[in-house]
Design a protein around this motif. Structure first.
Motif, PDB file in Angstrom:
ATOM      1  N   LEU A 171       7.987   4.632  -7.324  1.00  0.00           N
ATOM      2  CA  LEU A 171       7.381   3.374  -6.885  1.00  0.00           C
ATOM      3  C   LEU A 171       8.358   2.211  -7.001  1.00  0.00           C
ATOM      4  CD1 LEU A 171       4.744   1.468  -6.509  1.00  0.00           C
ATOM      5  CD2 LEU A 171       4.844   1.413  -8.977  1.00  0.00           C
ATOM      6  N   ASN A 172       9.063   2.129  -8.116  1.00  0.00           N
ATOM      7  CA  ASN A 172       9.955   0.988  -8.306  1.00  0.00           C
ATOM      8  C   ASN A 172      11.232   1.108  -7.494  1.00  0.00           C
ATOM      9  OD1 ASN A 172      10.005  -1.567  -9.699  1.00  0.00           O
ATOM     10  ND2 ASN A 172      11.896  -0.788 -10.608  1.00  0.00           N
ATOM     11  N   PRO A 194      10.814 -10.833  -3.833  1.00  0.00           N
ATOM     12  CA  PRO A 194      10.892 -10.206  -5.157  1.00  0.00           C
ATOM     13  C   PRO A 194      10.268  -8.804  -5.181  1.00  0.00           C
ATOM     14  CG  PRO A 194      10.027 -12.436  -5.319  1.00  0.00           C
ATOM     15  CD  PRO A 194      10.106 -12.113  -3.874  1.00  0.00           C
ATOM     16  N   ALA A 195      10.871  -7.925  -5.951  1.00  0.00           N
ATOM     17  CA  ALA A 195      10.365  -6.551  -6.065  1.00  0.00           C
ATOM     18  C   ALA A 195       8.988  -6.509  -6.704  1.00  0.00           C
ATOM     19  CB  ALA A 195      11.346  -5.703  -6.864  1.00  0.00           C
ATOM     20  N   SER A 196       8.669  -7.499  -7.501  1.00  0.00           N
ATOM     21  CA  SER A 196       7.364  -7.516  -8.175  1.00  0.00           C
ATOM     22  C   SER A 196       6.210  -7.626  -7.184  1.00  0.00           C
ATOM     23  CB  SER A 196       7.299  -8.660  -9.180  1.00  0.00           C
ATOM     24  OG  SER A 196       7.480  -9.899  -8.538  1.00  0.00           O
ATOM     25  N   MET A 197       6.465  -8.112  -5.988  1.00  0.00           N
ATOM     26  CA  MET A 197       5.407  -8.192  -4.965  1.00  0.00           C
ATOM     27  C   MET A 197       4.928  -6.812  -4.547  1.00  0.00           C
ATOM     28  SD  MET A 197       6.234 -11.175  -2.313  1.00  0.00           S
ATOM     29  CE  MET A 197       5.929 -12.853  -2.733  1.00  0.00           C
ATOM     30  N   PHE A 198       5.796  -5.815  -4.674  1.00  0.00           N
ATOM     31  CA  PHE A 198       5.422  -4.449  -4.321  1.00  0.00           C
ATOM     32  C   PHE A 198       5.092  -3.630  -5.559  1.00  0.00           C
ATOM     33  CE2 PHE A 198       8.629  -5.940  -1.281  1.00  0.00           C
ATOM     34  CZ  PHE A 198       7.830  -6.029  -0.164  1.00  0.00           C
ATOM     35  N   CYS A 199       5.817  -3.878  -6.626  1.00  0.00           N
ATOM     36  CA  CYS A 199       5.694  -3.054  -7.834  1.00  0.00           C
ATOM     37  C   CYS A 199       4.379  -3.303  -8.582  1.00  0.00           C
ATOM     38  CB  CYS A 199       6.883  -3.312  -8.749  1.00  0.00           C
ATOM     39  SG  CYS A 199       6.891  -2.269 -10.199  1.00  0.00           S
ATOM     40  N   ILE A 200       4.016  -4.538  -8.773  1.00  0.00           N
ATOM     41  CA  ILE A 200       2.828  -4.831  -9.584  1.00  0.00           C
ATOM     42  C   ILE A 200       1.549  -4.315  -8.924  1.00  0.00           C
ATOM     43  CG2 ILE A 200       1.401  -6.674 -10.556  1.00  0.00           C
ATOM     44  CD1 ILE A 200       4.038  -8.137 -11.196  1.00  0.00           C
ATOM     45  N   GLY A 235       0.816  -1.214   0.000  1.00  0.00           N
ATOM     46  CA  GLY A 235       0.000   0.000   0.000  1.00  0.00           C
ATOM     47  C   GLY A 235       0.846   1.259   0.000  1.00  0.00           C
ATOM     48  N   ILE A 236       1.945   1.232   0.755  1.00  0.00           N
ATOM     49  CA  ILE A 236       2.856   2.379   0.772  1.00  0.00           C
ATOM     50  C   ILE A 236       3.466   2.593  -0.607  1.00  0.00           C
ATOM     51  CG2 ILE A 236       5.054   3.207   1.705  1.00  0.00           C
ATOM     52  CD1 ILE A 236       4.246   1.853   4.373  1.00  0.00           C
ATOM     53  N   ALA A 237       3.764   1.500  -1.302  1.00  0.00           N
ATOM     54  CA  ALA A 237       4.326   1.614  -2.655  1.00  0.00           C
ATOM     55  C   ALA A 237       3.359   2.363  -3.568  1.00  0.00           C
ATOM     56  CB  ALA A 237       4.636   0.229  -3.214  1.00  0.00           C
ATOM     57  N   GLY A 238       2.096   1.990  -3.546  1.00  0.00           N
ATOM     58  CA  GLY A 238       1.099   2.659  -4.372  1.00  0.00           C
ATOM     59  C   GLY A 238       0.908   4.114  -3.977  1.00  0.00           C
TER      60      GLY A 238
END
Length: 146
Positions: free
Chosen positions: A61-62, A75-81, A30-33
């Protein structure tokens, strides 16, 4: 602004359930978004360009996703996607299709190109930030081992 940041937070946190991501990482997603949306909002207010704002939103974000991936060893994709969902130009694509169906081809072309520009900017922001972060961590590893 606060309302939109909260919506971006929840819009990134709720898809975590669909992707079957560890529940302990929901807040970080959520923080990433929210961080991506804050960067988007700041750049959009300064420039008025949705494409440039999307680039910087995806970049912020990334960078956050890559750093959290290394901290939490995931993996970074857990936060990025899930985090990228608030930046996806869904309403712009919908508008392009609606104008196309209504035979307003000039507006359809304009909205379609804007959609492609935003999507490309998001992809380019992710590409640049992933490459830079990877280079920094490899350089740091090289300097520590030397």
């Amino acid at each position: 602004m606060i309302k939109m940041v909260l919506l971006a937070f929840f819009g990134s946190a709720f898809p975590v359930v669909l992707f079957n991501i560890d529940r302990k990482k929901i807040i970080f997603t959520g923080i990433a978004g929210a961080l991506g949306w804050i960067a988007y909002s700041i750049v959009f207010d300064k420039t008025g360009s949705a494409i440039m704002a999307s680039f910087f939103g995806a970049l912020a974000l990334n960078i956050y996703s890559e750093c959290m991936a290394r901290i939490l060893k995931t993996p970074a994709s857990m936060f990025c996607i899930p985090g990228i969902f608030p930046l996806v130009p869904g309403i712009t694509a919908y508008s392009a299709i609606t104008y196309f169906v209504d035979k307003n081809f000039n507006m359809a072309q304009s909205k379609g190109l804007l959609t492609l520009g935003i999507a490309g900017a998001i992809g380019f922001g992710i590409l640049i930030s992933s490459s830079v972060i990877e280079y920094i961590f490899k350089l740091r590893k090289y300097c520590v081992n030397s």
